[in-house]
Motif scaffolding. Structure first.
Motif, mmCIF file in Angstrom:
data_model
loop_
_atom_site.group_PDB
_atom_site.id
_atom_site.type_symbol
_atom_site.label_atom_id
_atom_site.label_comp_id
_atom_site.label_asym_id
_atom_site.label_seq_id
_atom_site.Cartn_x
_atom_site.Cartn_y
_atom_site.Cartn_z
ATOM 1 N N GLU A 55 0.827 -1.216 0.000
ATOM 2 C CA GLU A 55 0.000 0.000 0.000
ATOM 3 C C GLU A 55 0.863 1.268 0.000
ATOM 4 O O GLU A 55 0.509 2.254 -0.638
ATOM 5 C CB GLU A 55 -0.969 0.000 1.184
ATOM 6 C CG GLU A 55 -2.040 -1.072 1.105
ATOM 7 C CD GLU A 55 -2.989 -0.922 -0.075
ATOM 8 O OE1 GLU A 55 -3.167 0.204 -0.580
ATOM 9 O OE2 GLU A 55 -3.550 -1.949 -0.503
ATOM 10 N N PHE A 56 2.006 1.230 0.696
ATOM 11 C CA PHE A 56 2.879 2.407 0.682
ATOM 12 C C PHE A 56 3.507 2.596 -0.696
ATOM 13 O O PHE A 56 3.557 3.711 -1.219
ATOM 14 C CB PHE A 56 3.966 2.315 1.756
ATOM 15 C CG PHE A 56 4.861 3.517 1.780
ATOM 16 C CD1 PHE A 56 4.392 4.740 2.232
ATOM 17 C CD2 PHE A 56 6.168 3.436 1.319
ATOM 18 C CE1 PHE A 56 5.201 5.865 2.225
ATOM 19 C CE2 PHE A 56 6.989 4.556 1.320
ATOM 20 C CZ PHE A 56 6.499 5.771 1.774
ATOM 21 N N ALA A 57 3.976 1.508 -1.300
ATOM 22 C CA ALA A 57 4.552 1.606 -2.649
ATOM 23 C C ALA A 57 3.494 2.083 -3.640
ATOM 24 O O ALA A 57 3.774 2.902 -4.525
ATOM 25 C CB ALA A 57 5.129 0.255 -3.079
ATOM 26 N N ASN A 58 2.265 1.601 -3.485
ATOM 27 C CA ASN A 58 1.162 2.025 -4.341
ATOM 28 C C ASN A 58 0.843 3.506 -4.124
ATOM 29 O O ASN A 58 0.600 4.247 -5.087
ATOM 30 C CB ASN A 58 -0.068 1.158 -4.061
ATOM 31 C CG ASN A 58 -1.150 1.348 -5.087
ATOM 32 O OD1 ASN A 58 -0.876 1.385 -6.290
ATOM 33 N ND2 ASN A 58 -2.382 1.483 -4.633
ATOM 34 N N LEU A 59 0.858 3.939 -2.872
ATOM 35 C CA LEU A 59 0.646 5.350 -2.544
ATOM 36 C C LEU A 59 1.664 6.234 -3.255
ATOM 37 O O LEU A 59 1.312 7.220 -3.911
ATOM 38 C CB LEU A 59 0.745 5.556 -1.030
ATOM 39 C CG LEU A 59 0.908 6.996 -0.526
ATOM 40 C CD1 LEU A 59 -0.397 7.766 -0.660
ATOM 41 C CD2 LEU A 59 1.395 7.011 0.907
ATOM 42 N N MET A 60 2.941 5.876 -3.150
ATOM 43 C CA MET A 60 3.988 6.694 -3.754
ATOM 44 C C MET A 60 3.932 6.632 -5.280
ATOM 45 O O MET A 60 4.237 7.619 -5.953
ATOM 46 C CB MET A 60 5.364 6.277 -3.222
ATOM 47 C CG MET A 60 5.514 6.466 -1.720
ATOM 48 S SD MET A 60 4.932 8.076 -1.103
ATOM 49 C CE MET A 60 6.174 9.155 -1.770
ATOM 50 N N TYR A 61 3.522 5.500 -5.833
ATOM 51 C CA TYR A 61 3.333 5.413 -7.285
ATOM 52 C C TYR A 61 2.244 6.391 -7.720
ATOM 53 O O TYR A 61 2.402 7.127 -8.694
ATOM 54 C CB TYR A 61 2.968 3.978 -7.688
ATOM 55 C CG TYR A 61 2.634 3.824 -9.146
ATOM 56 C CD1 TYR A 61 3.635 3.814 -10.111
ATOM 57 C CD2 TYR A 61 1.306 3.696 -9.565
ATOM 58 C CE1 TYR A 61 3.329 3.680 -11.461
ATOM 59 C CE2 TYR A 61 0.990 3.562 -10.909
ATOM 60 C CZ TYR A 61 2.001 3.553 -11.850
ATOM 61 O OH TYR A 61 1.704 3.430 -13.181
ATOM 62 N N ASN A 62 1.141 6.401 -6.978
ATOM 63 C CA ASN A 62 0.027 7.301 -7.316
ATOM 64 C C ASN A 62 0.402 8.766 -7.151
ATOM 65 O O ASN A 62 -0.002 9.610 -7.949
ATOM 66 C CB ASN A 62 -1.208 6.961 -6.481
ATOM 67 C CG ASN A 62 -1.885 5.702 -6.972
ATOM 68 O OD1 ASN A 62 -1.934 5.433 -8.164
ATOM 69 N ND2 ASN A 62 -2.380 4.898 -6.043
ATOM 70 N N VAL A 63 1.176 9.078 -6.113
ATOM 71 C CA VAL A 63 1.548 10.472 -5.850
ATOM 72 C C VAL A 63 2.654 10.945 -6.796
ATOM 73 O O VAL A 63 2.580 12.038 -7.359
ATOM 74 C CB VAL A 63 1.982 10.646 -4.373
ATOM 75 C CG1 VAL A 63 2.657 11.982 -4.142
ATOM 76 C CG2 VAL A 63 0.775 10.497 -3.454
ATOM 77 N N GLU A 64 3.682 10.120 -6.996
ATOM 78 C CA GLU A 64 4.854 10.570 -7.751
ATOM 79 C C GLU A 64 4.777 10.305 -9.253
ATOM 80 O O GLU A 64 5.373 11.043 -10.037
ATOM 81 C CB GLU A 64 6.118 9.926 -7.169
ATOM 82 C CG GLU A 64 6.388 10.412 -5.754
ATOM 83 C CD GLU A 64 7.610 9.791 -5.100
ATOM 84 O OE1 GLU A 64 8.200 10.458 -4.235
ATOM 85 O OE2 GLU A 64 7.972 8.643 -5.437
ATOM 86 N N VAL A 65 4.040 9.270 -9.651
ATOM 87 C CA VAL A 65 3.934 8.962 -11.084
ATOM 88 C C VAL A 65 2.595 9.431 -11.643
ATOM 89 O O VAL A 65 2.546 10.106 -12.664
ATOM 90 C CB VAL A 65 4.139 7.450 -11.343
ATOM 91 C CG1 VAL A 65 3.949 7.125 -12.818
ATOM 92 C CG2 VAL A 65 5.519 7.012 -10.874
ATOM 93 N N LYS A 66 1.532 9.096 -10.963
ATOM 94 C CA LYS A 66 0.189 9.467 -11.437
ATOM 95 C C LYS A 66 -0.219 10.873 -11.003
ATOM 96 O O LYS A 66 -1.262 11.364 -11.406
ATOM 97 C CB LYS A 66 -0.849 8.454 -10.928
ATOM 98 C CG LYS A 66 -0.645 7.055 -11.477
ATOM 99 C CD LYS A 66 -0.819 7.040 -12.972
ATOM 100 C CE LYS A 66 -0.724 5.643 -13.539
ATOM 101 N NZ LYS A 66 -0.790 5.635 -14.995
#
Length: 196
Positions: free
Chosen positions: A156-167
């Motif tokens: 969930e943390f990796a997904n959070l950072m993917y959404n914030v930094e990439v998306k």
């Protein structure tokens, strides 16, 4: 054995000093001492210490934005049989961070690992410099979803950072949702605002 501690003598005991197995054989008067291969075959009881130490190094490097080194250690961990899920998530975090830094013209500083020419680290550093932005986003998503254990705090943390930094999702609301779902999470210090 000829050994001297006198600097004015011609005989150099350091140059002629044998390695530890030969030295033991000579001093003890015993031959054929079994060599212990301590570095490649760890006792199982020490494996947990080794894995914890590797994870702490990776967390430290990510926290301090040493993304080139962090990526290197993650790949080393995967190659050497450490828990693949954790290091896949950290690789996703690294590629998300590089994507974000690239969009802010800071990729060089994030990926720079001051590597020596001809080393594996230098090859990795060059690879990180040469990737396109879209490739960084693709790698981040791939490592995030490769055998993902969705629902875990790490995922969930990796997904959070993917959404914030990439998306480029709204950081404040995404952080708030994550903190609501995981109020005492181990990544909280990375997403909380630093007090001045």
């Amino acid at each position: 054995m000829n050994v001297t501690m006198n600097a004015d003598k011609d005989f150099d005991s350091i140059k002629t000093h044998p390695d530890c197995v030969k030295r033991y054989e000579s001093i003890a008067g015993k031959g054929n001492v079994a060599t212990i291969n301590c570095c490649s075959a760890l006792n199982d009881q020490y494996k947990a210490y080794k894995e914890n130490a590797m994870l702490e190094m990776v967390r430290y490097l990510y926290e301090n934005r040493s993304i080139g080194y962090c990526t290197h250690f993650c790949l080393f961990a995967l190659k050497n049989g450490y828990d693949p899920a954790v290091y896949n998530y950290f690789l996703s975090l690294c590629f998300s961070k590089l994507y974000y830094k690239d969009k802010n013209l800071e990729r060089f500083n994030a990926a720079n690992a001051a590597a020596k020419r001809g080393s594996n680290l230098k090859d990795l550093q060059d690879f990180l410099f040469e990737l396109s932005s879209s490739d960084l986003a693709t790698l981040s998503a791939w490592f995030l979803n490769y055998k993902a254990g969705s629902g875990s705090e790490d995922f969930e943390f990796a997904n959070l950072m993917y959404n914030v930094e990439v998306k480029l999702k709204d950081k404040e609301s995404a952080y708030a949702d994550f903190t609501k779902k995981f109020p005492n999470n181990k990544y909280l210090y990375l997403i909380q605002k630093k007090s001045k």
